[in-house]
Design a protein around this motif. Structure first.
Motif, PDB file in Angstrom:
ATOM      1  N   LEU A 127       0.875  -8.049  -3.497  1.00  0.00           N
ATOM      2  CA  LEU A 127       0.918  -7.952  -2.072  1.00  0.00           C
ATOM      3  C   LEU A 127      -0.219  -7.163  -1.427  1.00  0.00           C
ATOM      4  O   LEU A 127      -0.873  -6.291  -2.034  1.00  0.00           O
ATOM      5  N   CYS A 128      -0.707  -7.758  -0.291  1.00  0.00           N
ATOM      6  CA  CYS A 128      -1.890  -7.195   0.118  1.00  0.00           C
ATOM      7  C   CYS A 128      -1.532  -5.748   0.549  1.00  0.00           C
ATOM      8  O   CYS A 128      -2.467  -4.541   0.366  1.00  0.00           O
ATOM      9  N   GLU A 129      -0.529  -5.259   1.275  1.00  0.00           N
ATOM     10  CA  GLU A 129      -0.244  -4.124   1.957  1.00  0.00           C
ATOM     11  C   GLU A 129      -0.129  -3.209   0.788  1.00  0.00           C
ATOM     12  O   GLU A 129      -0.405  -1.977   0.857  1.00  0.00           O
ATOM     13  N   VAL A 130       0.405  -3.557  -0.505  1.00  0.00           N
ATOM     14  CA  VAL A 130       0.618  -2.477  -1.518  1.00  0.00           C
ATOM     15  C   VAL A 130      -0.775  -2.091  -1.879  1.00  0.00           C
ATOM     16  O   VAL A 130      -1.014  -0.747  -2.593  1.00  0.00           O
ATOM     17  N   GLN A 131      -1.735  -2.851  -1.870  1.00  0.00           N
ATOM     18  CA  GLN A 131      -3.100  -2.490  -2.330  1.00  0.00           C
ATOM     19  C   GLN A 131      -3.684  -1.456  -1.137  1.00  0.00           C
ATOM     20  O   GLN A 131      -4.241  -0.251  -1.773  1.00  0.00           O
ATOM     21  N   GLY A 132      -3.118  -1.649   0.074  1.00  0.00           N
ATOM     22  CA  GLY A 132      -3.662  -0.566   0.900  1.00  0.00           C
ATOM     23  C   GLY A 132      -3.001   0.784   0.718  1.00  0.00           C
ATOM     24  O   GLY A 132      -3.567   2.032   0.822  1.00  0.00           O
ATOM     25  N   TYR A 133      -1.639   0.439   0.406  1.00  0.00           N
ATOM     26  CA  TYR A 133      -0.730   1.902   0.069  1.00  0.00           C
ATOM     27  C   TYR A 133      -1.646   2.604  -0.916  1.00  0.00           C
ATOM     28  O   TYR A 133      -1.733   3.831  -1.031  1.00  0.00           O
ATOM     29  N   ALA A 134      -1.764   1.780  -2.042  1.00  0.00           N
ATOM     30  CA  ALA A 134      -2.550   2.770  -3.221  1.00  0.00           C
ATOM     31  C   ALA A 134      -3.723   3.328  -2.712  1.00  0.00           C
ATOM     32  O   ALA A 134      -3.900   4.233  -3.535  1.00  0.00           O
TER      33      ALA A 134
ATOM     34  N   ALA B 149       0.515 -15.837  -8.952  1.00  0.00           N
ATOM     35  CA  ALA B 149       0.214 -15.858 -10.395  1.00  0.00           C
ATOM     36  C   ALA B 149      -0.965 -15.969 -10.993  1.00  0.00           C
ATOM     37  O   ALA B 149      -1.373 -15.675 -12.143  1.00  0.00           O
ATOM     38  N   ASP B 150      -1.834 -17.192 -10.551  1.00  0.00           N
ATOM     39  CA  ASP B 150      -2.889 -17.534 -10.869  1.00  0.00           C
ATOM     40  C   ASP B 150      -4.168 -16.779 -10.081  1.00  0.00           C
ATOM     41  O   ASP B 150      -5.175 -17.272 -10.203  1.00  0.00           O
ATOM     42  N   LYS B 151      -3.732 -15.792  -9.505  1.00  0.00           N
ATOM     43  CA  LYS B 151      -4.830 -14.815  -8.727  1.00  0.00           C
ATOM     44  C   LYS B 151      -5.251 -15.549  -7.471  1.00  0.00           C
ATOM     45  O   LYS B 151      -6.428 -15.278  -7.306  1.00  0.00           O
ATOM     46  N   ARG B 152      -4.925 -16.565  -7.037  1.00  0.00           N
ATOM     47  CA  ARG B 152      -5.033 -17.340  -5.740  1.00  0.00           C
ATOM     48  C   ARG B 152      -4.880 -16.581  -4.630  1.00  0.00           C
ATOM     49  O   ARG B 152      -3.585 -16.195  -4.808  1.00  0.00           O
ATOM     50  N   PRO B 153      -5.300 -16.304  -3.394  1.00  0.00           N
ATOM     51  CA  PRO B 153      -4.973 -15.891  -2.246  1.00  0.00           C
ATOM     52  C   PRO B 153      -3.897 -16.617  -1.536  1.00  0.00           C
ATOM     53  O   PRO B 153      -4.113 -17.638  -1.166  1.00  0.00           O
ATOM     54  N   VAL B 154      -2.881 -15.916  -1.291  1.00  0.00           N
ATOM     55  CA  VAL B 154      -1.575 -16.738  -0.660  1.00  0.00           C
ATOM     56  C   VAL B 154      -2.190 -16.650   0.815  1.00  0.00           C
ATOM     57  O   VAL B 154      -1.975 -15.684   1.491  1.00  0.00           O
ATOM     58  N   ASP B 155      -2.321 -17.826   1.291  1.00  0.00           N
ATOM     59  CA  ASP B 155      -3.098 -17.900   2.936  1.00  0.00           C
ATOM     60  C   ASP B 155      -1.978 -17.725   3.755  1.00  0.00           C
ATOM     61  O   ASP B 155      -2.364 -17.984   4.970  1.00  0.00           O
ATOM     62  N   GLY B 156      -0.809 -17.412   3.776  1.00  0.00           N
ATOM     63  CA  GLY B 156       0.018 -17.231   4.787  1.00  0.00           C
ATOM     64  C   GLY B 156      -0.302 -16.139   5.641  1.00  0.00           C
ATOM     65  O   GLY B 156      -0.562 -15.029   5.116  1.00  0.00           O
ATOM     66  N   VAL B 157      -0.236 -16.490   7.057  1.00  0.00           N
ATOM     67  CA  VAL B 157      -0.569 -15.427   7.863  1.00  0.00           C
ATOM     68  C   VAL B 157       0.799 -14.564   8.288  1.00  0.00           C
ATOM     69  O   VAL B 157       1.834 -14.913   8.561  1.00  0.00           O
ATOM     70  N   ALA B 158       0.713 -13.209   7.900  1.00  0.00           N
ATOM     71  CA  ALA B 158       2.167 -12.651   8.072  1.00  0.00           C
ATOM     72  C   ALA B 158       1.759 -11.043   8.517  1.00  0.00           C
ATOM     73  O   ALA B 158       0.678 -10.680   8.411  1.00  0.00           O
ATOM     74  N   SER B 159       2.833 -10.366   8.673  1.00  0.00           N
ATOM     75  CA  SER B 159       2.706  -8.975   9.288  1.00  0.00           C
ATOM     76  C   SER B 159       2.381  -8.073   8.187  1.00  0.00           C
ATOM     77  O   SER B 159       1.832  -7.056   8.563  1.00  0.00           O
ATOM     78  N   ASN B 160       2.367  -8.454   6.868  1.00  0.00           N
ATOM     79  CA  ASN B 160       1.873  -7.435   6.103  1.00  0.00           C
ATOM     80  C   ASN B 160       0.581  -6.859   6.003  1.00  0.00           C
ATOM     81  O   ASN B 160       0.163  -5.783   5.818  1.00  0.00           O
ATOM     82  N   MET B 161      -0.329  -7.831   6.682  1.00  0.00           N
ATOM     83  CA  MET B 161      -1.728  -7.257   6.773  1.00  0.00           C
ATOM     84  C   MET B 161      -1.843  -6.020   7.813  1.00  0.00           C
ATOM     85  O   MET B 161      -2.831  -5.084   7.710  1.00  0.00           O
ATOM     86  N   GLY B 162      -0.947  -5.955   8.807  1.00  0.00           N
ATOM     87  CA  GLY B 162      -0.828  -4.726   9.621  1.00  0.00           C
ATOM     88  C   GLY B 162      -0.511  -3.725   8.903  1.00  0.00           C
ATOM     89  O   GLY B 162      -0.949  -2.319   9.391  1.00  0.00           O
ATOM     90  N   HIS B 163       0.068  -3.344   7.643  1.00  0.00           N
ATOM     91  CA  HIS B 163       0.395  -2.195   6.984  1.00  0.00           C
ATOM     92  C   HIS B 163      -0.816  -1.670   6.149  1.00  0.00           C
ATOM     93  O   HIS B 163      -1.037  -0.475   5.909  1.00  0.00           O
ATOM     94  N   LEU B 164      -1.944  -2.550   6.354  1.00  0.00           N
ATOM     95  CA  LEU B 164      -3.353  -2.174   5.785  1.00  0.00           C
ATOM     96  C   LEU B 164      -4.082  -1.158   6.809  1.00  0.00           C
ATOM     97  O   LEU B 164      -4.864  -0.224   6.444  1.00  0.00           O
ATOM     98  N   LEU B 165      -3.759  -1.245   8.221  1.00  0.00           N
ATOM     99  CA  LEU B 165      -4.171  -0.410   9.157  1.00  0.00           C
ATOM    100  C   LEU B 165      -4.103   1.225   8.821  1.00  0.00           C
ATOM    101  O   LEU B 165      -2.802   1.420   8.528  1.00  0.00           O
TER     102      LEU B 165
END
Length: 618
Positions: free
Chosen positions: A413-420, A474-490
């Motif tokens: 998940l994108c936001e988990v990388q931000g948390y880390a 699983a194949d390391k492809r970026p899942v291109d759904g636009v979602a609120s998760n990106m907001g947790h990167l802030l």
């Protein structure tokens, strides 16, 4: 599973007790209605009748937390056309007692006798049974014992005990009290009874910690009402381990999640940190005492990992998902634990007591969070009976491609990388302050490497421009759904200032902003549905977390705008914010459409009021 709906019901709570009723105060036993201790129902029905009179419910007052008042008119045609008799039913719960008081006022010039009949049905259904819509488990009333003027019953080998004080008798399948109150001329009369419950076998119970302080001034503005209601609810959601009652944490939510959840309790404590840092410290302690020490596929435990949830017994969610009493299936609780520790230290608190737990959590981050060695934190259920998705959007269908199809695990998940990233940078600062310069350098380098990888692999683009992908599949492809998760990167430091601006602009676009907060999934996604649990609804805490990130990045105007939207939504929910609600635009509907099975109150939804207040004050 026929999960009960909650949106039309009223809750009072003071952990570990909670009571759910209709808006007229009646507990009918339908759906989730009843009185509970922890995860078990004690009463399925609590009904009030007025003999030979018609009662017309008029209004309900729910100030939050332990108290609710239910108002009604008692028909008295003999005294004229104006309502001459007013009945108020006050329900209040402490940690171990429910008190019900029926008060009657009269404008008549003569004394009026009023017959009251109270009917109760004891019950021992589990929350799991009730959530699945299964039939209840009534108590064999022949097993009741009389102690003094009350009735007593117990179950679970006497570890759970209930006692009812009042003039109740067994009548068939019910406990019935019949009393007559004499209402004096232009006066008032009342009748009360109590139900007390003890549960010595539950993993958590009441806390002795000081409650969160309510606002000193009561201006009755919308923001003041939201804060007061939310803080009352947060006080009602506080629990503790029986042997350490001073270490309070927020139970995740009522009724379904009335227990310790790592992610939920951490985020809730983080959102209220400005108001009360003590709950952060005690939450960190509770979770560090249960930190993983071994590798166990069945429970998803790993050394240094922070757990997901604790239950009394195994939780069977459906035919394929069965969670053990102590379950570690979460990818984000461990970095969130570190983030909360760092934020607590920034307030000036001495956090050195947490050094061993911090080092263990960092070991998990380095050695266990990246199962396939690609440099990202990812999850996959290895047990075959755990949660398929292990971020905060943990429903099975939450991770979507833009075409609406579901991504396959393992998921990063994108936001988990931000948390880390935030956790590693913050931990480096703490370690440096404690004199471990080598470890500080190691973790800053680790964070920098993660930052570079994130920029290389997560950024994608559509017709509106670039944005962070929801996840890698699983194949390391970026899942291109636009979602609120990106907001947790802030606010995590993983974005440049220009990238943060891009994320904020995308979140404020009409495809993501409903006018009542940020949608979980864009309206442009083929899988979008405004009443989808994680695929189009608005989650209160999700939007508040984004507001907090905006403030950390310096986007104060944008944070104020979104906070005002949450406050507007709160008005539509009587200032008791639910876990989630519909993503329909504010231009089409008011109040926001309730999500019927949503917890209300929910800890991180209530905690969001603190962030809303901060954004509107800046």
């Amino acid at each position: 599973m026929n999960q009960p709906y909650l949106h039309a019901d009223v809750c009072v709570l003071n952990a570990p007790l909670q009571a759910w009723s209709q808006r007229d105060g009646q507990l009918t036993g339908q759906g989730a209605q009843g009185v509970y201790v922890g995860d078990e129902r004690v009463l399925s029905r609590l009904l009030l009748e007025v003999a030979e009179r018609t009662v017309e419910p008029t209004c309900t007052h729910v100030p939050g937390g332990p108290t609710a008042r239910f108002h009604a008119i008692v028909r008295t045609p003999e005294y004229g056309v104006d309502p001459a008799m007013w009945l108020q039913r006050t329900r209040e719960v402490s940690n171990d007692t429910l008190t019900e008081t029926i008060s009657v006022r009269s404008s008549a010039t003569v004394e009026t006798p009023l017959g009251l009949v109270i009917r109760l049905v004891p019950d021992t259904s589990t929350m799991e049974q009730i959530k699945q819509g299964l039939a209840g488990a009534p108590v064999d009333l022949t097993t009741l014992a009389r102690e003094g003027e009350g009735l007593v019953w117990s179950w679970r080998d006497d570890s759970t005990k209930a006692s009812l004080a009042g003039p109740f008798e067994v009548e068939g399948s019910e406990l019935v009290a019949r009393v007559t109150v004499l209402v004096p001329p232009r006066g008032e009369a009342s009748f009360s009874f109590t139900l007390s419950v003890t549960d010595t076998g539950a993993p958590f119970g009441a806390t002795t910690a000081a409650p969160l302080e309510l606002p000193e001034t009561r201006s009755e503005t919308a923001l003041d009402r939201l804060l007061t209601t939310s803080l009352r609810d947060l006080n009602g959601l506080r629990m503790a381990e029986p042997d350490r009652p001073d270490d309070a944490f927020f139970a995740a939510g009522s009724p379904w999640y009335f227990t310790l959840f790592g992610r939920d309790s951490l985020i809730s404590a983080r959102l209220v940190l400005d108001h009360d840092p003590s709950i952060a410290a005690s939450t960190l302690r509770v979770l560090s005492r249960r930190q993983g020490t071994a590798t166990n596929v069945d429970t998803a435990e790993q050394p240094g990992k922070i757990l997901h949830e604790v239950r009394r017994v195994t939780l069977n969610l459906d035919q394929t998902t069965s969670l053990p009493p102590e379950y570690f299936g979460t990818i984000d609780a461990t970095p969130l634990w570190i983030m909360l520790l760092v934020d607590l230290a920034a307030t000036g608190e001495d956090v050195r007591e947490f050094e061993p737990a911090l080092r263990a959590a960092l070991t998990w981050l380095r050695d266990h969070s990246d199962a396939d060695g690609d440099g990202f934190l990812e999850y996959r259920d290895e047990s075959g009976h755990g949660l398929a998705n292990q971020g905060w959007k943990d429903s099975g269908d939450s991770i979507r491609w833009a075409d609406g199809s579901e991504a396959t695990a393992p998921i990063a998940l994108c936001e988990v990388q931000g948390y880390a990233h935030a956790a590693a940078v913050g931990a480096a600062g703490l370690l440096e302050n404690w004199g471990d310069d080598d470890a500080a350098v190691e973790w800053r380098e680790w964070a920098e490497a993660l930052n570079r990888r994130f920029r290389e692999h997560f950024w994608v683009a559509d017709d509106l421009g670039a944005y962070p992908a929801l996840a890698l599949d699983a194949d390391k492809r970026p899942v291109d759904g636009v979602a609120s998760n990106m907001g947790h990167l802030l606010g995590t430091g993983i974005l440049t200032s220009d990238e943060a601006r891009t994320v904020v602009d995308r979140l404020l676009h009409e495809s993501m902003s409903s006018g009542y907060g940020i949608r979980t999934l864009s309206t442009t996604n083929a899988g979008y549905w405004p009443m989808g649990y994680h695929v189009g609804s608005v989650w209160t805490h999700d939007t508040a977390f984004i507001i907090d990130g905006m403030l950390r990045e310096g986007f104060t105007d944008e944070a104020e705008q979104v906070a005002a939207e949450l406050l507007r939504a709160a008005e539509g929910f009587e200032f008791r914010m639910p876990e989630l609600y519909g993503g329909q635009p504010s231009t089409e509907i008011f109040p926001p459409h309730p999500y019927p099975a949503s917890c209300r109150p929910q800890a991180w939804a209530a905690a969001s009021a603190i962030v809303v207040a901060r954004a509107l004050a800046d």
